[in-house]
Design a protein around this motif. Structure first.
Motif, mmCIF file in Angstrom:
data_model
loop_
_atom_site.group_PDB
_atom_site.id
_atom_site.type_symbol
_atom_site.label_atom_id
_atom_site.label_comp_id
_atom_site.label_asym_id
_atom_site.label_seq_id
_atom_site.Cartn_x
_atom_site.Cartn_y
_atom_site.Cartn_z
ATOM 1 N N LYS A 92 -7.521 0.771 1.346
ATOM 2 C CA LYS A 92 -7.520 -0.670 1.610
ATOM 3 C C LYS A 92 -8.903 -1.284 1.443
ATOM 4 C CE LYS A 92 -7.510 -3.742 5.637
ATOM 5 N NZ LYS A 92 -7.652 -3.735 7.100
ATOM 6 N N LEU A 93 -8.930 -2.463 0.835
ATOM 7 C CA LEU A 93 -10.126 -3.306 0.811
ATOM 8 C C LEU A 93 -9.664 -4.734 1.036
ATOM 9 C CD1 LEU A 93 -13.127 -3.895 0.336
ATOM 10 C CD2 LEU A 93 -12.602 -4.108 -2.110
ATOM 11 N N GLY A 94 -10.170 -5.347 2.089
ATOM 12 C CA GLY A 94 -9.846 -6.741 2.360
ATOM 13 C C GLY A 94 -10.961 -7.645 1.870
ATOM 14 N N GLN A 133 -4.014 4.909 -4.663
ATOM 15 C CA GLN A 133 -3.514 3.544 -4.749
ATOM 16 C C GLN A 133 -4.458 2.579 -4.030
ATOM 17 O OE1 GLN A 133 -0.442 2.269 -6.182
ATOM 18 N NE2 GLN A 133 -1.587 0.383 -5.815
ATOM 19 N N ALA A 134 -4.996 1.611 -4.769
ATOM 20 C CA ALA A 134 -5.825 0.571 -4.154
ATOM 21 C C ALA A 134 -4.929 -0.493 -3.564
ATOM 22 C CB ALA A 134 -6.749 -0.046 -5.191
ATOM 23 N N VAL A 135 -5.245 -0.919 -2.340
ATOM 24 C CA VAL A 135 -4.528 -2.018 -1.701
ATOM 25 C C VAL A 135 -5.549 -3.128 -1.464
ATOM 26 C CG1 VAL A 135 -3.101 -2.759 0.235
ATOM 27 C CG2 VAL A 135 -2.976 -0.378 -0.571
ATOM 28 N N LEU A 136 -5.501 -4.141 -2.295
ATOM 29 C CA LEU A 136 -6.440 -5.254 -2.213
ATOM 30 C C LEU A 136 -5.794 -6.370 -1.410
ATOM 31 C CD1 LEU A 136 -9.227 -6.306 -3.246
ATOM 32 C CD2 LEU A 136 -7.974 -7.356 -5.147
ATOM 33 N N ILE A 137 -6.339 -6.603 -0.221
ATOM 34 C CA ILE A 137 -5.802 -7.661 0.640
ATOM 35 C C ILE A 137 -6.598 -8.934 0.410
ATOM 36 C CG2 ILE A 137 -5.412 -8.419 3.012
ATOM 37 C CD1 ILE A 137 -4.967 -5.583 3.827
ATOM 38 N N ILE A 138 -5.920 -9.963 -0.064
ATOM 39 C CA ILE A 138 -6.538 -11.274 -0.216
ATOM 40 C C ILE A 138 -6.405 -11.996 1.118
ATOM 41 C CG2 ILE A 138 -6.492 -13.478 -1.442
ATOM 42 C CD1 ILE A 138 -7.320 -11.128 -3.197
ATOM 43 N N GLY A 139 -7.525 -12.298 1.720
ATOM 44 C CA GLY A 139 -7.493 -12.919 3.049
ATOM 45 C C GLY A 139 -7.239 -14.409 2.967
ATOM 46 N N VAL A 179 -7.205 4.854 4.132
ATOM 47 C CA VAL A 179 -8.656 4.708 4.083
ATOM 48 C C VAL A 179 -8.946 3.216 4.014
ATOM 49 C CG1 VAL A 179 -10.785 5.231 2.807
ATOM 50 C CG2 VAL A 179 -8.890 6.869 2.781
ATOM 51 N N GLU A 180 -9.992 2.775 4.721
ATOM 52 C CA GLU A 180 -10.448 1.390 4.537
ATOM 53 C C GLU A 180 -11.903 1.408 4.122
ATOM 54 O OE1 GLU A 180 -10.758 -3.095 6.451
ATOM 55 O OE2 GLU A 180 -9.770 -1.521 7.620
ATOM 56 N N LEU A 181 -12.198 0.618 3.085
ATOM 57 C CA LEU A 181 -13.557 0.470 2.582
ATOM 58 C C LEU A 181 -14.147 -0.851 3.049
ATOM 59 C CD1 LEU A 181 -13.037 1.546 -1.152
ATOM 60 C CD2 LEU A 181 -13.658 2.989 0.790
ATOM 61 N N GLY A 182 -15.466 -0.872 3.194
ATOM 62 C CA GLY A 182 -16.152 -2.105 3.553
ATOM 63 C C GLY A 182 -17.648 -1.880 3.569
ATOM 64 N N GLY A 183 -18.396 -2.966 3.691
ATOM 65 C CA GLY A 183 -19.836 -2.857 3.843
ATOM 66 C C GLY A 183 -20.182 -2.335 5.226
ATOM 67 N N THR A 184 -21.433 -1.981 5.417
ATOM 68 C CA THR A 184 -21.845 -1.454 6.721
ATOM 69 C C THR A 184 -21.647 -2.480 7.830
ATOM 70 O OG1 THR A 184 -24.131 -2.076 6.167
ATOM 71 C CG2 THR A 184 -23.496 0.215 5.808
ATOM 72 N N ASP A 185 -21.641 -3.771 7.480
ATOM 73 C CA ASP A 185 -21.424 -4.798 8.494
ATOM 74 C C ASP A 185 -19.967 -4.891 8.935
ATOM 75 O OD1 ASP A 185 -20.550 -5.757 6.063
ATOM 76 O OD2 ASP A 185 -21.403 -7.766 6.309
ATOM 77 N N GLN A 186 -19.074 -4.135 8.278
ATOM 78 C CA GLN A 186 -17.654 -4.168 8.612
ATOM 79 C C GLN A 186 -17.222 -3.036 9.536
ATOM 80 O OE1 GLN A 186 -15.326 -6.591 7.486
ATOM 81 N NE2 GLN A 186 -17.275 -7.572 7.014
ATOM 82 N N LEU A 187 -18.141 -2.211 9.982
ATOM 83 C CA LEU A 187 -17.784 -1.019 10.757
ATOM 84 C C LEU A 187 -16.945 -1.360 11.981
ATOM 85 C CD1 LEU A 187 -17.990 2.017 11.311
ATOM 86 C CD2 LEU A 187 -20.182 1.584 12.462
ATOM 87 N N PHE A 188 -17.362 -2.327 12.764
ATOM 88 C CA PHE A 188 -16.618 -2.684 13.976
ATOM 89 C C PHE A 188 -15.191 -3.089 13.641
ATOM 90 C CE2 PHE A 188 -15.045 -5.580 17.175
ATOM 91 C CZ PHE A 188 -15.433 -5.000 18.376
ATOM 92 N N ASN A 189 -15.024 -3.949 12.646
ATOM 93 C CA ASN A 189 -13.698 -4.437 12.268
ATOM 94 C C ASN A 189 -12.780 -3.300 11.831
ATOM 95 O OD1 ASN A 189 -15.068 -6.830 12.630
ATOM 96 N ND2 ASN A 189 -14.922 -7.511 10.510
ATOM 97 N N ILE A 190 -13.334 -2.361 11.051
ATOM 98 C CA ILE A 190 -12.513 -1.263 10.543
ATOM 99 C C ILE A 190 -12.110 -0.324 11.678
ATOM 100 C CG2 ILE A 190 -12.407 0.636 8.875
ATOM 101 C CD1 ILE A 190 -14.470 -0.838 7.186
#
Length: 388
Positions: A36-38, A66-72, A183-194
């Motif tokens: 997942k990538l939001g 499989q990539a899951v691209l979530i459009i917010g 799996v969820e990907l994100g920047g280091t600033d996304q750690l709490f959210n993930i």
């Protein structure tokens, strides 16, 4: 690819994985993982900072996942508070969806559309009742939210935290439940959210997603995170010449960082900074345009800047204030061109033969020189001064 081999490959460039053991177990499963990538399309353009995580998602795709691209489209109207010192401006749903069309088009310069499942989180949030929202909020404590560095900083600075901003990590976490992310990907600033997503999945009796964060990319100023609002960005849809020129303007120190984050390799210590910067710019342009356009851009840029002959009649003049060549080179950049060069950078220019007096190269930074009026001191391929 075997699980251990895949794990070793995927770890490259990642800032943090929670946890490697869990990721290995998932990679050993006989099925594609849902990765997942939001993204919140708060602007229409993707810049090189966005590509760091997109390229990691493509790496998962290349391994058969499989990539899951979530459009917010829903979260984009709220605005992610992560790393922000002020509340984001509100966007309308129309604004977000207009941006999303361009965002998707640019994202597919990196992602494989065939292995990308695209969903909008408004599909589930718009069907929730207020009771559903209250029950979801009851799973997270206010103390947890206020542990976030960005929220704590705002409190310490007596800056407002609006109630809707606290909803954001809850919503991002719920997205993981809805798409059953492995799996969820994100920047280091996304750690709490993930991590909120992991907690929600556990409560819903789902296998918990692995957290993989990627480093944040500094902008062209080398200080703040790359951002369109700050103007320190390189957009993936910019004209090739603009993209190349921006990358040639970065500092040598930032170039090392870009090699590491954008090209996933270290720059050799003895590499020529000028040529290395050209190689970086060439590879970035090649990735987001084409090899042919990249080569033409290099040739055009070299003709205009790197190989042009200096007009000696128009050179700035400078008094010979010292016989120490390193000191004089630093002073020449500062006084004649308002450019800051460290002594280490000046020494490197000398060692690589860029510094010349009347066409004669100086290659030893310890050399003592007796500069005379009328001599031409070339600092590099595009800068020179006349001694007065």
């Amino acid at each position: 690819m075997q699980a251990d081999e895949a794990l070793a490959s995927l770890k490259t460039g990642a800032a943090q994985i929670i946890s490697e053991a869990e990721l290995r177990e998932k990679l050993a499963l006989a099925r594609p993982l849902r990765v997942k990538l939001g993204v919140d399309p708060t602007t229409a353009d993707i810049h090189l900072g966005h590509t760091v995580v997109l390229r990691k998602l493509r790496q998962f795709q290349d391994l058969g996942h499989q990539a899951v691209l979530i459009i917010g489209d829903f979260t984009g109207m709220i605005g992610d508070p992560s790393g922000r010192s002020v509340t984001r401006p509100h966007l309308t749903h129309k604004d977000v969806m207009t941006n999303a069309e361009t965002y998707r088009e640019q994202a597919f310069k990196i992602l494989d559309p065939v292995r990308t499942e695209t969903v909008c989180n408004g599909d589930w949030f718009r069907t929730m009742s207020y009771e559903d929202v209250i029950r979801l909020n009851s799973r997270v404590t206010l103390q947890q939210m206020l542990q976030r560095d960005d929220f704590r900083a705002r409190i310490d600075n007596q800056q407002a935290i609006h109630a809707h901003e606290i909803q954001y990590p809850i919503m991002q976490g719920w997205d993981s439940v809805m798409v059953k992310a492995d799996v969820e990907l994100g920047g280091t600033d996304q750690l709490f959210n993930i991590l909120v997503g992991r907690d929600f999945q556990k409560e819903e009796n789902q296998p918990q997603q692995v957290v993989m964060t990627m480093p944040l990319l500094e902008g062209l100023d080398g200080v703040k995170k790359m951002s369109k609002s700050l103007g320190n960005f390189v957009g993936v849809s910019e004209p090739a010449g603009d993209m190349f020129g921006k990358l040639m303007s970065i500092s040598d120190q930032l170039m090392n960082r870009y090699y590491e984050v954008l090209l996933n390799r270290e720059l050799p210590k003895d590499a020529d900074p000028f040529e290395s910067k050209k190689q970086l710019a060439f590879e970035i342009v090649k990735t987001y345009h084409s090899p042919e356009i990249a080569q033409k851009t290099v040739n055009d840029w070299s003709a205009r800047f790197s190989e042009k002959r200096l007009d000696e009649a128009d050179l700035p003049t400078l008094a010979a204030s010292t016989d120490e060549i390193v000191t004089f080179v630093v002073d020449a950049y500062s006084q004649a061109f308002a450019a800051k060069k460290s002594r280490a950078e000046a020494s490197r220019l000398i060692k690589q033969g860029s510094v010349q007096i009347d066409g004669q190269k100086i290659v030893d930074p310890k050399t003592k020189v007796a500069l005379k009026p009328g001599q031409i001191l070339r600092l590099d391929k595009t800068h020179a001064v006349r001694i007065k």
